[in-house]
Design an enzyme around this catalytic site. Structure first.
Site, PDB file in Angstrom:
ATOM      1  N   ARG A 166       0.815  -1.218   0.000  1.00 53.86           N
ATOM      2  CA  ARG A 166       0.000   0.000   0.000  1.00 53.86           C
ATOM      3  C   ARG A 166       0.851   1.273   0.000  1.00 53.86           C
ATOM      4  NH1 ARG A 166      -3.625  -2.081   4.941  1.00 53.86           N
ATOM      5  NH2 ARG A 166      -1.808  -3.452   5.130  1.00 53.86           N
TER       6      ARG A 166
ATOM      7  N   GLN B 241      11.205 -14.803   6.885  1.00 55.77           N
ATOM      8  CA  GLN B 241       9.957 -15.355   6.336  1.00 55.77           C
ATOM      9  C   GLN B 241      10.080 -15.184   4.820  1.00 55.77           C
ATOM     10  OE1 GLN B 241       6.456 -12.937   6.669  1.00 55.77           O
ATOM     11  NE2 GLN B 241       5.046 -14.668   6.575  1.00 55.77           N
TER      12      GLN B 241
HETATM   13  C1  UD1 Z   1      -2.981  -5.987  10.902  1.00 55.30           C
HETATM   14  C2  UD1 Z   1      -4.056  -6.817  11.602  1.00 55.30           C
HETATM   15  C3  UD1 Z   1      -5.249  -5.914  11.871  1.00 55.30           C
HETATM   16  C4  UD1 Z   1      -4.823  -4.744  12.705  1.00 55.30           C
HETATM   17  C5  UD1 Z   1      -3.646  -4.000  12.089  1.00 55.30           C
HETATM   18  C6  UD1 Z   1      -3.084  -2.999  13.088  1.00 55.30           C
HETATM   19  C7  UD1 Z   1      -3.857  -9.118  10.721  1.00 55.30           C
HETATM   20  C8  UD1 Z   1      -4.457 -10.136   9.822  1.00 55.30           C
HETATM   21  N1  UD1 Z   1      -4.442  -7.920  10.738  1.00 55.30           N
HETATM   22  O1  UD1 Z   1      -3.512  -5.535   9.667  1.00 55.30           O
HETATM   23  O2  UD1 Z   1      -6.266  -6.658  12.548  1.00 55.30           O
HETATM   24  O3  UD1 Z   1      -5.908  -3.863  12.912  1.00 55.30           O
HETATM   25  O4  UD1 Z   1      -2.595  -4.917  11.746  1.00 55.30           O
HETATM   26  O5  UD1 Z   1      -2.114  -2.193  12.519  1.00 55.30           O
HETATM   27  O6  UD1 Z   1      -2.896  -9.422  11.410  1.00 55.30           O
HETATM   28  N2  UD1 Z   1       3.780  -9.079   8.148  1.00 55.30           N
HETATM   29  C9  UD1 Z   1       4.741 -10.075   8.051  1.00 55.30           C
HETATM   30  N3  UD1 Z   1       4.516 -11.120   7.194  1.00 55.30           N
HETATM   31  C10 UD1 Z   1       3.384 -11.232   6.463  1.00 55.30           C
HETATM   32  C11 UD1 Z   1       2.413 -10.215   6.577  1.00 55.30           C
HETATM   33  C12 UD1 Z   1       2.628  -9.155   7.422  1.00 55.30           C
HETATM   34  O7  UD1 Z   1       5.783 -10.014   8.720  1.00 55.30           O
HETATM   35  O8  UD1 Z   1       3.270 -12.219   5.743  1.00 55.30           O
HETATM   36  C13 UD1 Z   1       4.043  -7.935   9.052  1.00 55.30           C
HETATM   37  C14 UD1 Z   1       4.057  -6.600   8.336  1.00 55.30           C
HETATM   38  O9  UD1 Z   1       5.399  -6.260   7.948  1.00 55.30           O
HETATM   39  C15 UD1 Z   1       3.519  -5.635   9.378  1.00 55.30           C
HETATM   40  C16 UD1 Z   1       2.642  -6.504  10.256  1.00 55.30           C
HETATM   41  O10 UD1 Z   1       2.989  -7.843   9.991  1.00 55.30           O
HETATM   42  O11 UD1 Z   1       4.542  -5.045  10.164  1.00 55.30           O
HETATM   43  C17 UD1 Z   1       1.167  -6.296   9.977  1.00 55.30           C
HETATM   44  O12 UD1 Z   1       0.898  -6.570   8.621  1.00 55.30           O
HETATM   45  P1  UD1 Z   1      -0.007  -5.621   7.716  1.00 55.30           P
HETATM   46  O13 UD1 Z   1      -0.080  -6.204   6.368  1.00 55.30           O
HETATM   47  O14 UD1 Z   1       0.416  -4.230   7.857  1.00 55.30           O
HETATM   48  O15 UD1 Z   1      -1.408  -5.855   8.437  1.00 55.30           O
HETATM   49  P2  UD1 Z   1      -2.656  -4.892   8.479  1.00 55.30           P
HETATM   50  O16 UD1 Z   1      -3.450  -5.060   7.246  1.00 55.30           O
HETATM   51  O17 UD1 Z   1      -2.233  -3.539   8.860  1.00 55.30           O
HETATM   52 CA    CA Z   2      -0.293  -2.501   9.144  1.00 60.48          CA
END
Ligand code: UD1
Ligand code: CA
Length: 466
Positions: A23, A79
């Site tokens: 995003r 990962q």
């Molecule tokens: C996530 C939460 C959401 C919450 C929000 C708060 C989930 C499914 N959703 O959404 O409920 O309100 O955070 O900010 O968890 N990441 C990894 N590996 C992956 C995917 C993500 O390490 O495969 C890390 C990202 O780098 C990030 C964090 O996890 O730092 C959250 O991921 P992001 O995609 O930003 O989740 P949101 O859609 O914001």
């Molecule tokens: Ca996030």
């Protein structure tokens, strides 16, 4: 730190930071985007450290492997494929086999979170004996956050905005992405998570429902303000986090006696230090490892990068990089100090002056329109307007030495290497190619001719032509 926080040795923190950050629409991984001059992951890592948690794991994607150098003692976990937050956390499991206690999960894109919130939440989690505690907050506009669905007051599940019904979207209590888990229960339930959702991802948020269905206790801890737990997913949110972080840093310095005329138009990096009774005027950028002493006046329109500024220094409309400015010196308006400038006590660098890799001695002045490069200037020297140290011969850089009490006449060209001896004078407009001995005049100028009546005759000739 609170006495209750004895249990910190039983807390390990896992920071999830492997997401691509699509995003952001940027080639740079999201967690490396900077806030107040530092990558956002650094703030989360610092907050964990400040909370007294010593065991820290950071889950990153392969592109970020080199990040390990910046992460101090934290364990880097890779990962490879970004299959969701639950999948990311699962990657940390082998590194925690010897650990029992609370696993605190944080997101690398939540840079404003405070150590106090982490600590208070962990204490609460351990007191209640819950299998999972979710850090929640009630937002005016919950936008893209996961919603907290409650049944008879307790959390039933968390639903992502994209999967939520119109009714669920109305819920204003959201998931901040920060949790505490009982380690054993967490890693037993993670493999049970499915990816049946709009994004086809393994959602960590589903752990809540899984644990609850198994009869486990789910608790929630409410953050006191929404700004602190904001997630940064877009450039717009990055700018908002930047604004909040900037204010937070500036408020810290204001509490220590620094005056900001306009905090909104001042920028102070997280590693900068400022002495008390210093005043910062608008449009000022204090960056990197800059330190500023007490009672200085900085700005308007000043950029200081990795520089050391002494006490009672005045700087306006200037750029200063990798340089030292000693007590009571003054700079500007409109000057540039490039790397390696050392402006000693009480000396002055004035308008339209550039200084590079040079020392300006105590009480000396370079007031107007000069270039000083690779030079050592002694005490009480006056450098006249338009003086240039001609330091570059097209092949190498050469040194100019100006000893104490020298008077350099305006528009002197000093062809380096050259030395002007103590107390000497150079005549205005001279091109000095040879050393000038102490207390002598160095003059290089052809004699002036005055042709009597020449201008008058010229004027008459012009009239005749018309
Ligand atoms: C996530 C939460 C959401 C919450 C929000 C708060 C989930 C499914 N959703 O959404 O409920 O309100 O955070 O900010 O968890 N990441 C990894 N590996 C992956 C995917 C993500 O390490 O495969 C890390 C990202 O780098 C990030 C964090 O996890 O730092 C959250 O991921 P992001 O995609 O930003 O989740 P949101 O859609 O914001
Ligand atoms: Ca996030």
């Amino acid at each position: 730190m609170s006495r209750e926080w004895k249990a910190r040795s039983r807390v390990a923190a896992v920071i999830l930071a492997a997401g691509e950050g699509t995003r952001m629409k940027s080639d740079l991984p999201k967690i490396l985007h900077k806030i107040s001059g530092r990558p956002m992951i650094a703030y989360v890592a610092d907050a964990v450290k400040d909370a007294g948690i010593n065991r820290v794991l950071v889950v990153v994607n392969q592109k970020l492997e080199e990040l390990s150098a910046q992460m101090g003692k934290a364990q880097i976990v890779i990962q490879k494929e970004q299959l969701g937050t639950a999948h990311a956390l699962q990657k940390a499991e082998p590194y925690l086999r010897d650990f029992t206690g609370t696993v605190m999960v944080l997101c690398g894109d939540t840079p404003l979170i405070s150590p106090a919130t982490m600590r208070d939440m962990a204490i609460y989690h351990q007191k209640t004996g819950a299998a999972a505690t979710v850090l929640t907050v009630t937002m005016k506009n919950p936008r893209s956050y996961g919603r907290i669905v409650r049944k008879e007051g307790s959390i039933e599940r968390i639903v992502e905005e994209k999967d939520a019904s119109a009714e669920e979207r109305k819920i204003r209590e959201v998931n901040t992405g920060t949790y505490c888990f009982d380690k054993e229960k967490l890693f037993l339930s993670l493999p049970k998570i499915q990816r049946e959702n709009r994004q086809r991802e393994f959602y960590l948020t589903d752990v809540v429902e899984t644990l609850r269905n198994e009869g486990e206790k789910i608790a929630s801890y409410e953050a006191s303000e929404e700004d602190e737990v904001m997630g940064v997913n877009t450039c717009k949110e990055l700018a908002e986090a930047e604004r909040l972080m900037r204010l937070r840093i500036i408020e810290k310095w204001m509490a220590k006696g620094v005056t900001f005329i306009d905090p909104a138009s001042s920028f102070v990096g997280g590693e900068v230090k400022i002495g008390k009774d210093t005043t910062v005027y608008p449009y000022t950028f204090l960056e990197g490892k800059t330190t500023i002493g007490a009672r200085c006046v900085i700005g308007p329109s000043v950029r200081l990068i990795d520089s050391r500024i002494g006490k009672e220094v005045e700087i306006q409309y200037a750029v200063v990089r990798d340089s030292t400015v000693e007590d009571r010196a003054s700079l500007g308006p409109f000057c540039s100090l490039r790397a390696g400038a050392r402006i000693k006590r009480g000396s002055k660098v004035g308008s339209f002056v550039e200084i590079k890799k040079s020392e300006i001695g105590e009480g000396s002045k370079v007031p107007h329109l000069s270039y000083v490069g690779d030079a050592v200037i002694g005490k009480n020297v006056n450098v006249g307007a338009g003086t240039v140290t001609c330091n570059y011969d097209g092949v190498k850089k050469n040194r100019t030495v100006i000893e104490d009490d020298v008077f350099v006449g305006s528009d002197t060209m000093l062809i380096a290497p050259v030395r002007i001896g103590k107390g000497a004078v150079t005549g205005a407009g001279s091109v000095i190619t040879k050393n000038v001995p102490p207390y002598s005049l160095g003059l290089e100028r052809s004699e002036q001719k005055n042709i009597k009546g020449w201008a008058k005759k010229k004027k008459q000739d012009r009239k005749k032509c018309k």
